[in-house]
Design an enzyme around this catalytic site. Structure first.
Site, PDB file in Angstrom:
ATOM      1  N   ASN A 209       0.420  -1.354   0.216  1.00 40.48           N
ATOM      2  CA  ASN A 209      -0.176   0.077   0.330  1.00 40.48           C
ATOM      3  C   ASN A 209       0.477   1.566   0.111  1.00 40.48           C
ATOM      4  O   ASN A 209       2.057   1.304   0.005  1.00 40.48           O
ATOM      5  CB  ASN A 209      -1.148   0.137   0.781  1.00 40.48           C
ATOM      6  CG  ASN A 209       0.214  -0.283   2.509  1.00 40.48           C
ATOM      7  OD1 ASN A 209       0.838   0.502   2.853  1.00 40.48           O
ATOM      8  ND2 ASN A 209      -0.613  -1.370   3.106  1.00 40.48           N
ATOM      9  N   ASP A 278      -4.754  -6.254   4.475  1.00 41.28           N
ATOM     10  CA  ASP A 278      -5.767  -7.200   4.937  1.00 41.28           C
ATOM     11  C   ASP A 278      -5.473  -8.353   5.062  1.00 41.28           C
ATOM     12  O   ASP A 278      -6.632  -8.983   5.017  1.00 41.28           O
ATOM     13  CB  ASP A 278      -7.061  -6.293   5.062  1.00 41.28           C
ATOM     14  CG  ASP A 278      -7.528  -5.504   5.428  1.00 41.28           C
ATOM     15  OD1 ASP A 278      -7.067  -5.469   6.482  1.00 41.28           O
ATOM     16  OD2 ASP A 278      -7.819  -4.313   5.092  1.00 41.28           O
ATOM     17  N   LYS A 288       9.656 -17.046 -10.484  1.00 42.56           N
ATOM     18  CA  LYS A 288       9.078 -15.840 -10.668  1.00 42.56           C
ATOM     19  C   LYS A 288       7.426 -16.431 -11.503  1.00 42.56           C
ATOM     20  O   LYS A 288       8.470 -17.487 -13.061  1.00 42.56           O
ATOM     21  CB  LYS A 288       9.920 -15.400 -11.665  1.00 42.56           C
ATOM     22  CG  LYS A 288       9.061 -14.465 -12.625  1.00 42.56           C
ATOM     23  CD  LYS A 288      10.631 -13.451 -13.121  1.00 42.56           C
ATOM     24  CE  LYS A 288       8.814 -12.707 -14.369  1.00 42.56           C
ATOM     25  NZ  LYS A 288      10.489 -11.506 -15.172  1.00 42.56           N
ATOM     26  N   PHE A 322      -4.976   2.367  14.953  1.00 38.41           N
ATOM     27  CA  PHE A 322      -5.140   4.252  13.342  1.00 38.41           C
ATOM     28  C   PHE A 322      -6.568   4.174  12.575  1.00 38.41           C
ATOM     29  O   PHE A 322      -6.446   2.334  12.396  1.00 38.41           O
ATOM     30  CB  PHE A 322      -3.908   4.401  13.428  1.00 38.41           C
ATOM     31  CG  PHE A 322      -2.811   5.464  13.578  1.00 38.41           C
ATOM     32  CD1 PHE A 322      -2.813   6.580  12.754  1.00 38.41           C
ATOM     33  CD2 PHE A 322      -2.514   5.143  14.636  1.00 38.41           C
ATOM     34  CE1 PHE A 322      -1.890   7.841  13.935  1.00 38.41           C
ATOM     35  CE2 PHE A 322      -1.330   6.376  15.148  1.00 38.41           C
ATOM     36  CZ  PHE A 322      -2.156   7.251  15.236  1.00 38.41           C
ATOM     37  N   LYS A 336     -13.946   0.877  15.704  1.00 35.27           N
ATOM     38  CA  LYS A 336     -13.037   0.045  15.607  1.00 35.27           C
ATOM     39  C   LYS A 336     -12.335  -0.094  17.208  1.00 35.27           C
ATOM     40  O   LYS A 336     -11.860  -1.154  17.999  1.00 35.27           O
ATOM     41  CB  LYS A 336     -12.071   1.153  14.287  1.00 35.27           C
ATOM     42  CG  LYS A 336     -10.282   0.187  15.361  1.00 35.27           C
ATOM     43  CD  LYS A 336      -8.956   0.341  14.012  1.00 35.27           C
ATOM     44  CE  LYS A 336      -9.338   0.301  12.596  1.00 35.27           C
ATOM     45  NZ  LYS A 336      -8.224   0.364  12.136  1.00 35.27           N
ATOM     46  N   LYS A 340     -11.829  -3.483  19.050  1.00 34.30           N
ATOM     47  CA  LYS A 340     -10.391  -3.982  19.782  1.00 34.30           C
ATOM     48  C   LYS A 340      -9.931  -4.104  20.710  1.00 34.30           C
ATOM     49  O   LYS A 340      -9.076  -3.454  20.601  1.00 34.30           O
ATOM     50  CB  LYS A 340      -9.133  -3.187  17.719  1.00 34.30           C
ATOM     51  CG  LYS A 340     -10.402  -3.988  16.497  1.00 34.30           C
ATOM     52  CD  LYS A 340      -9.499  -3.482  15.232  1.00 34.30           C
ATOM     53  CE  LYS A 340     -10.162  -4.114  13.738  1.00 34.30           C
ATOM     54  NZ  LYS A 340      -8.890  -3.884  13.198  1.00 34.30           N
TER      55      LYS A 340
END
Length: 408
Positions: A209, A278, A288, A322, A336, A340
């Site tokens: 990301n 995720d 490869k 976060f 959240k 959590k």
């Protein structure tokens, strides 16, 4: 609020040097013992006599102008200083600091100093954004220097853009915040995760990301400055980690979970700022994958939720999560926090200008079990990190006081 603190105020040769008078005055009014050092070019904008009158101390310009035979002045003041403030810091002087030059009183003193340094840049917007200037500031930040971001407004050159010196009030606030933060986390062990994870498809391809790691690095740096023993577990990043913290490099979500779990029991505060994937490929190929005429199909599976795992197993740890969102920020942040078992959740809308990945600024809201605690405006990630850690330190202190009172 600064009583007993010795501050060296370095003024360099930009038009914003005139603000040095107000800054010096406000630092003195706050109780600081201020020693002004000016570059030769700074004296063209404001006179040493003005700063001497306001600081009630001699103003130093020339390294060889020794007035007290009992000491070497630049060494004596470097040893004495609790903080050095460079305001304004020109592009040229920032380059000298990054290069380690010592060709005048101020730069020589900086080389001899072991105290923290707070830099307030001021220059034309194109100069401020020049790659050389950006890199020099990064080098100084990597060495532990702090920055007060320049403001946006009309510059001396006529542009209306970022580059004007922060207002004296804002610089004094940054100085006060620094001293107030000192020691708040002394004796605490802080565990921070930062950056993005890499989930391998094959040896040359992976899923990741846009996380740069800058927010996590800022949090680790802030915790270190507040006296904590800091461990930073870092994945893929585009910046260098801060000085003074212990680093553990990982690649995948599984590796990050293992590194965090191994250190979790010994931590007092855990900050999960990393952007963990995720999903990961269900099968990572050892060789490869070659192109073929067929459309490839990539099967994904869920990774273990690190924050949720920590929330279930925490006992005394203060857990900060976060939430990077693009809509309904408060709703998702509170969800959240509850699901959590976090003590705080720091949320932001990453689609907002100045709050996304890779930048040096952020716009966040801090949530606790009772809801929104504080909404922070656009500010540097370092300033944001300082405020987040201050909230955490205050809550830890309150919890300790309550438990102590209950024991009595």
């Amino acid at each position: 609020m600064l009583t007993g603190k010795t501050i060296i105020l370095g003024i360099t040769g930009g038009i914003a040097a005139y603000k040095g008078a107000a800054l010096c005055s406000k630092l003195v009014q706050a109780g600081a013992d201020v020693h002004v050092m000016m570059t030769e070019s700074a004296t063209k904008f404001i006179t040493p006599l003005t700063l001497q009158t306001l600081s009630r101390n001699p103003v130093h310009i020339d390294t060889l102008d020794e007035r007290d035979p009992s000491v070497v002045t630049h060494i004596h003041l470097a040893d004495k200083a609790d903080l050095i403030v460079i305001a304004p810091a020109t592009a040229n002087f920032i380059a000298k600091m990054a290069g380690g030059f010592g060709d005048d009183m101020l730069s020589t003193t900086l080389l001899a100093a072991t105290s923290p340094v707070l830099i307030a840049p001021a220059m034309n917007v194109h100069m401020y954004e020049h790659p050389a200037v950006v890199r020099n500031m990064e080098i100084l930040a990597e060495r532990g220097a702090m920055f007060v971001e320049p403001g946006t407004g009309k510059l001396a050159c006529g542009y209306v853009a970022k580059g004007r010196l922060a207002e004296p009030e804002d610089i004094v606030l940054a100085v006060d915040t620094f001293f107030r933060g000192q020691g708040k986390l002394a004796g605490k062990r802080v565990l921070v995760t930062a950056g993005g994870t890499i989930e391998r498809i094959d040896p040359v391809r992976y899923i990741t990301n846009d996380s740069s790691g800058k927010m996590g690095f800022a949090l680790a740096e802030a915790a270190y400055r507040m006296g904590a023993d800091v461990t930073l577990v870092m994945g893929r990043t585009s910046a260098e980690p801060p000085a003074g913290v212990r680093t553990v490099k990982v690649e995948s979500a599984a590796q990050m979970l293992e590194a965090v779990a191994e250190r979790f029991d010994g931590a007092d505060i855990v900050i999960k700022a990393a952007a963990v994937a995720d999903y990961r490929p269900a099968h990572a190929h050892s060789q490869k994958i070659k192109k073929s005429g067929e459309k490839p199909v990539l099967e994904l599976e869920r990774t273990i939720d690190i924050l949720e795992t920590l929330g279930r197993s925490k006992r005394r740890q203060f857990l900060i999560g976060f939430a990077a969102e693009t809509e309904q920020v408060e709703r998702y942040a509170m969800d959240k926090l509850k699901r959590k078992n976090c003590d705080l959740v720091v949320a932001n809308d990453v689609s907002a200008e100045g709050a996304g990945f890779n930048g040096d600024t952020n716009i966040v809201q801090i949530y606790g079990p009772e809801g929104l605690i504080e909404s922070l405006p656009l500010m540097s990630k370092r300033e944001t990190a300082g405020r987040i850690l201050s909230v955490a330190a205050e809550r830890l202190a309150s919890a300790a006081a309550r438990s102590g009172g209950a024991a009595e």
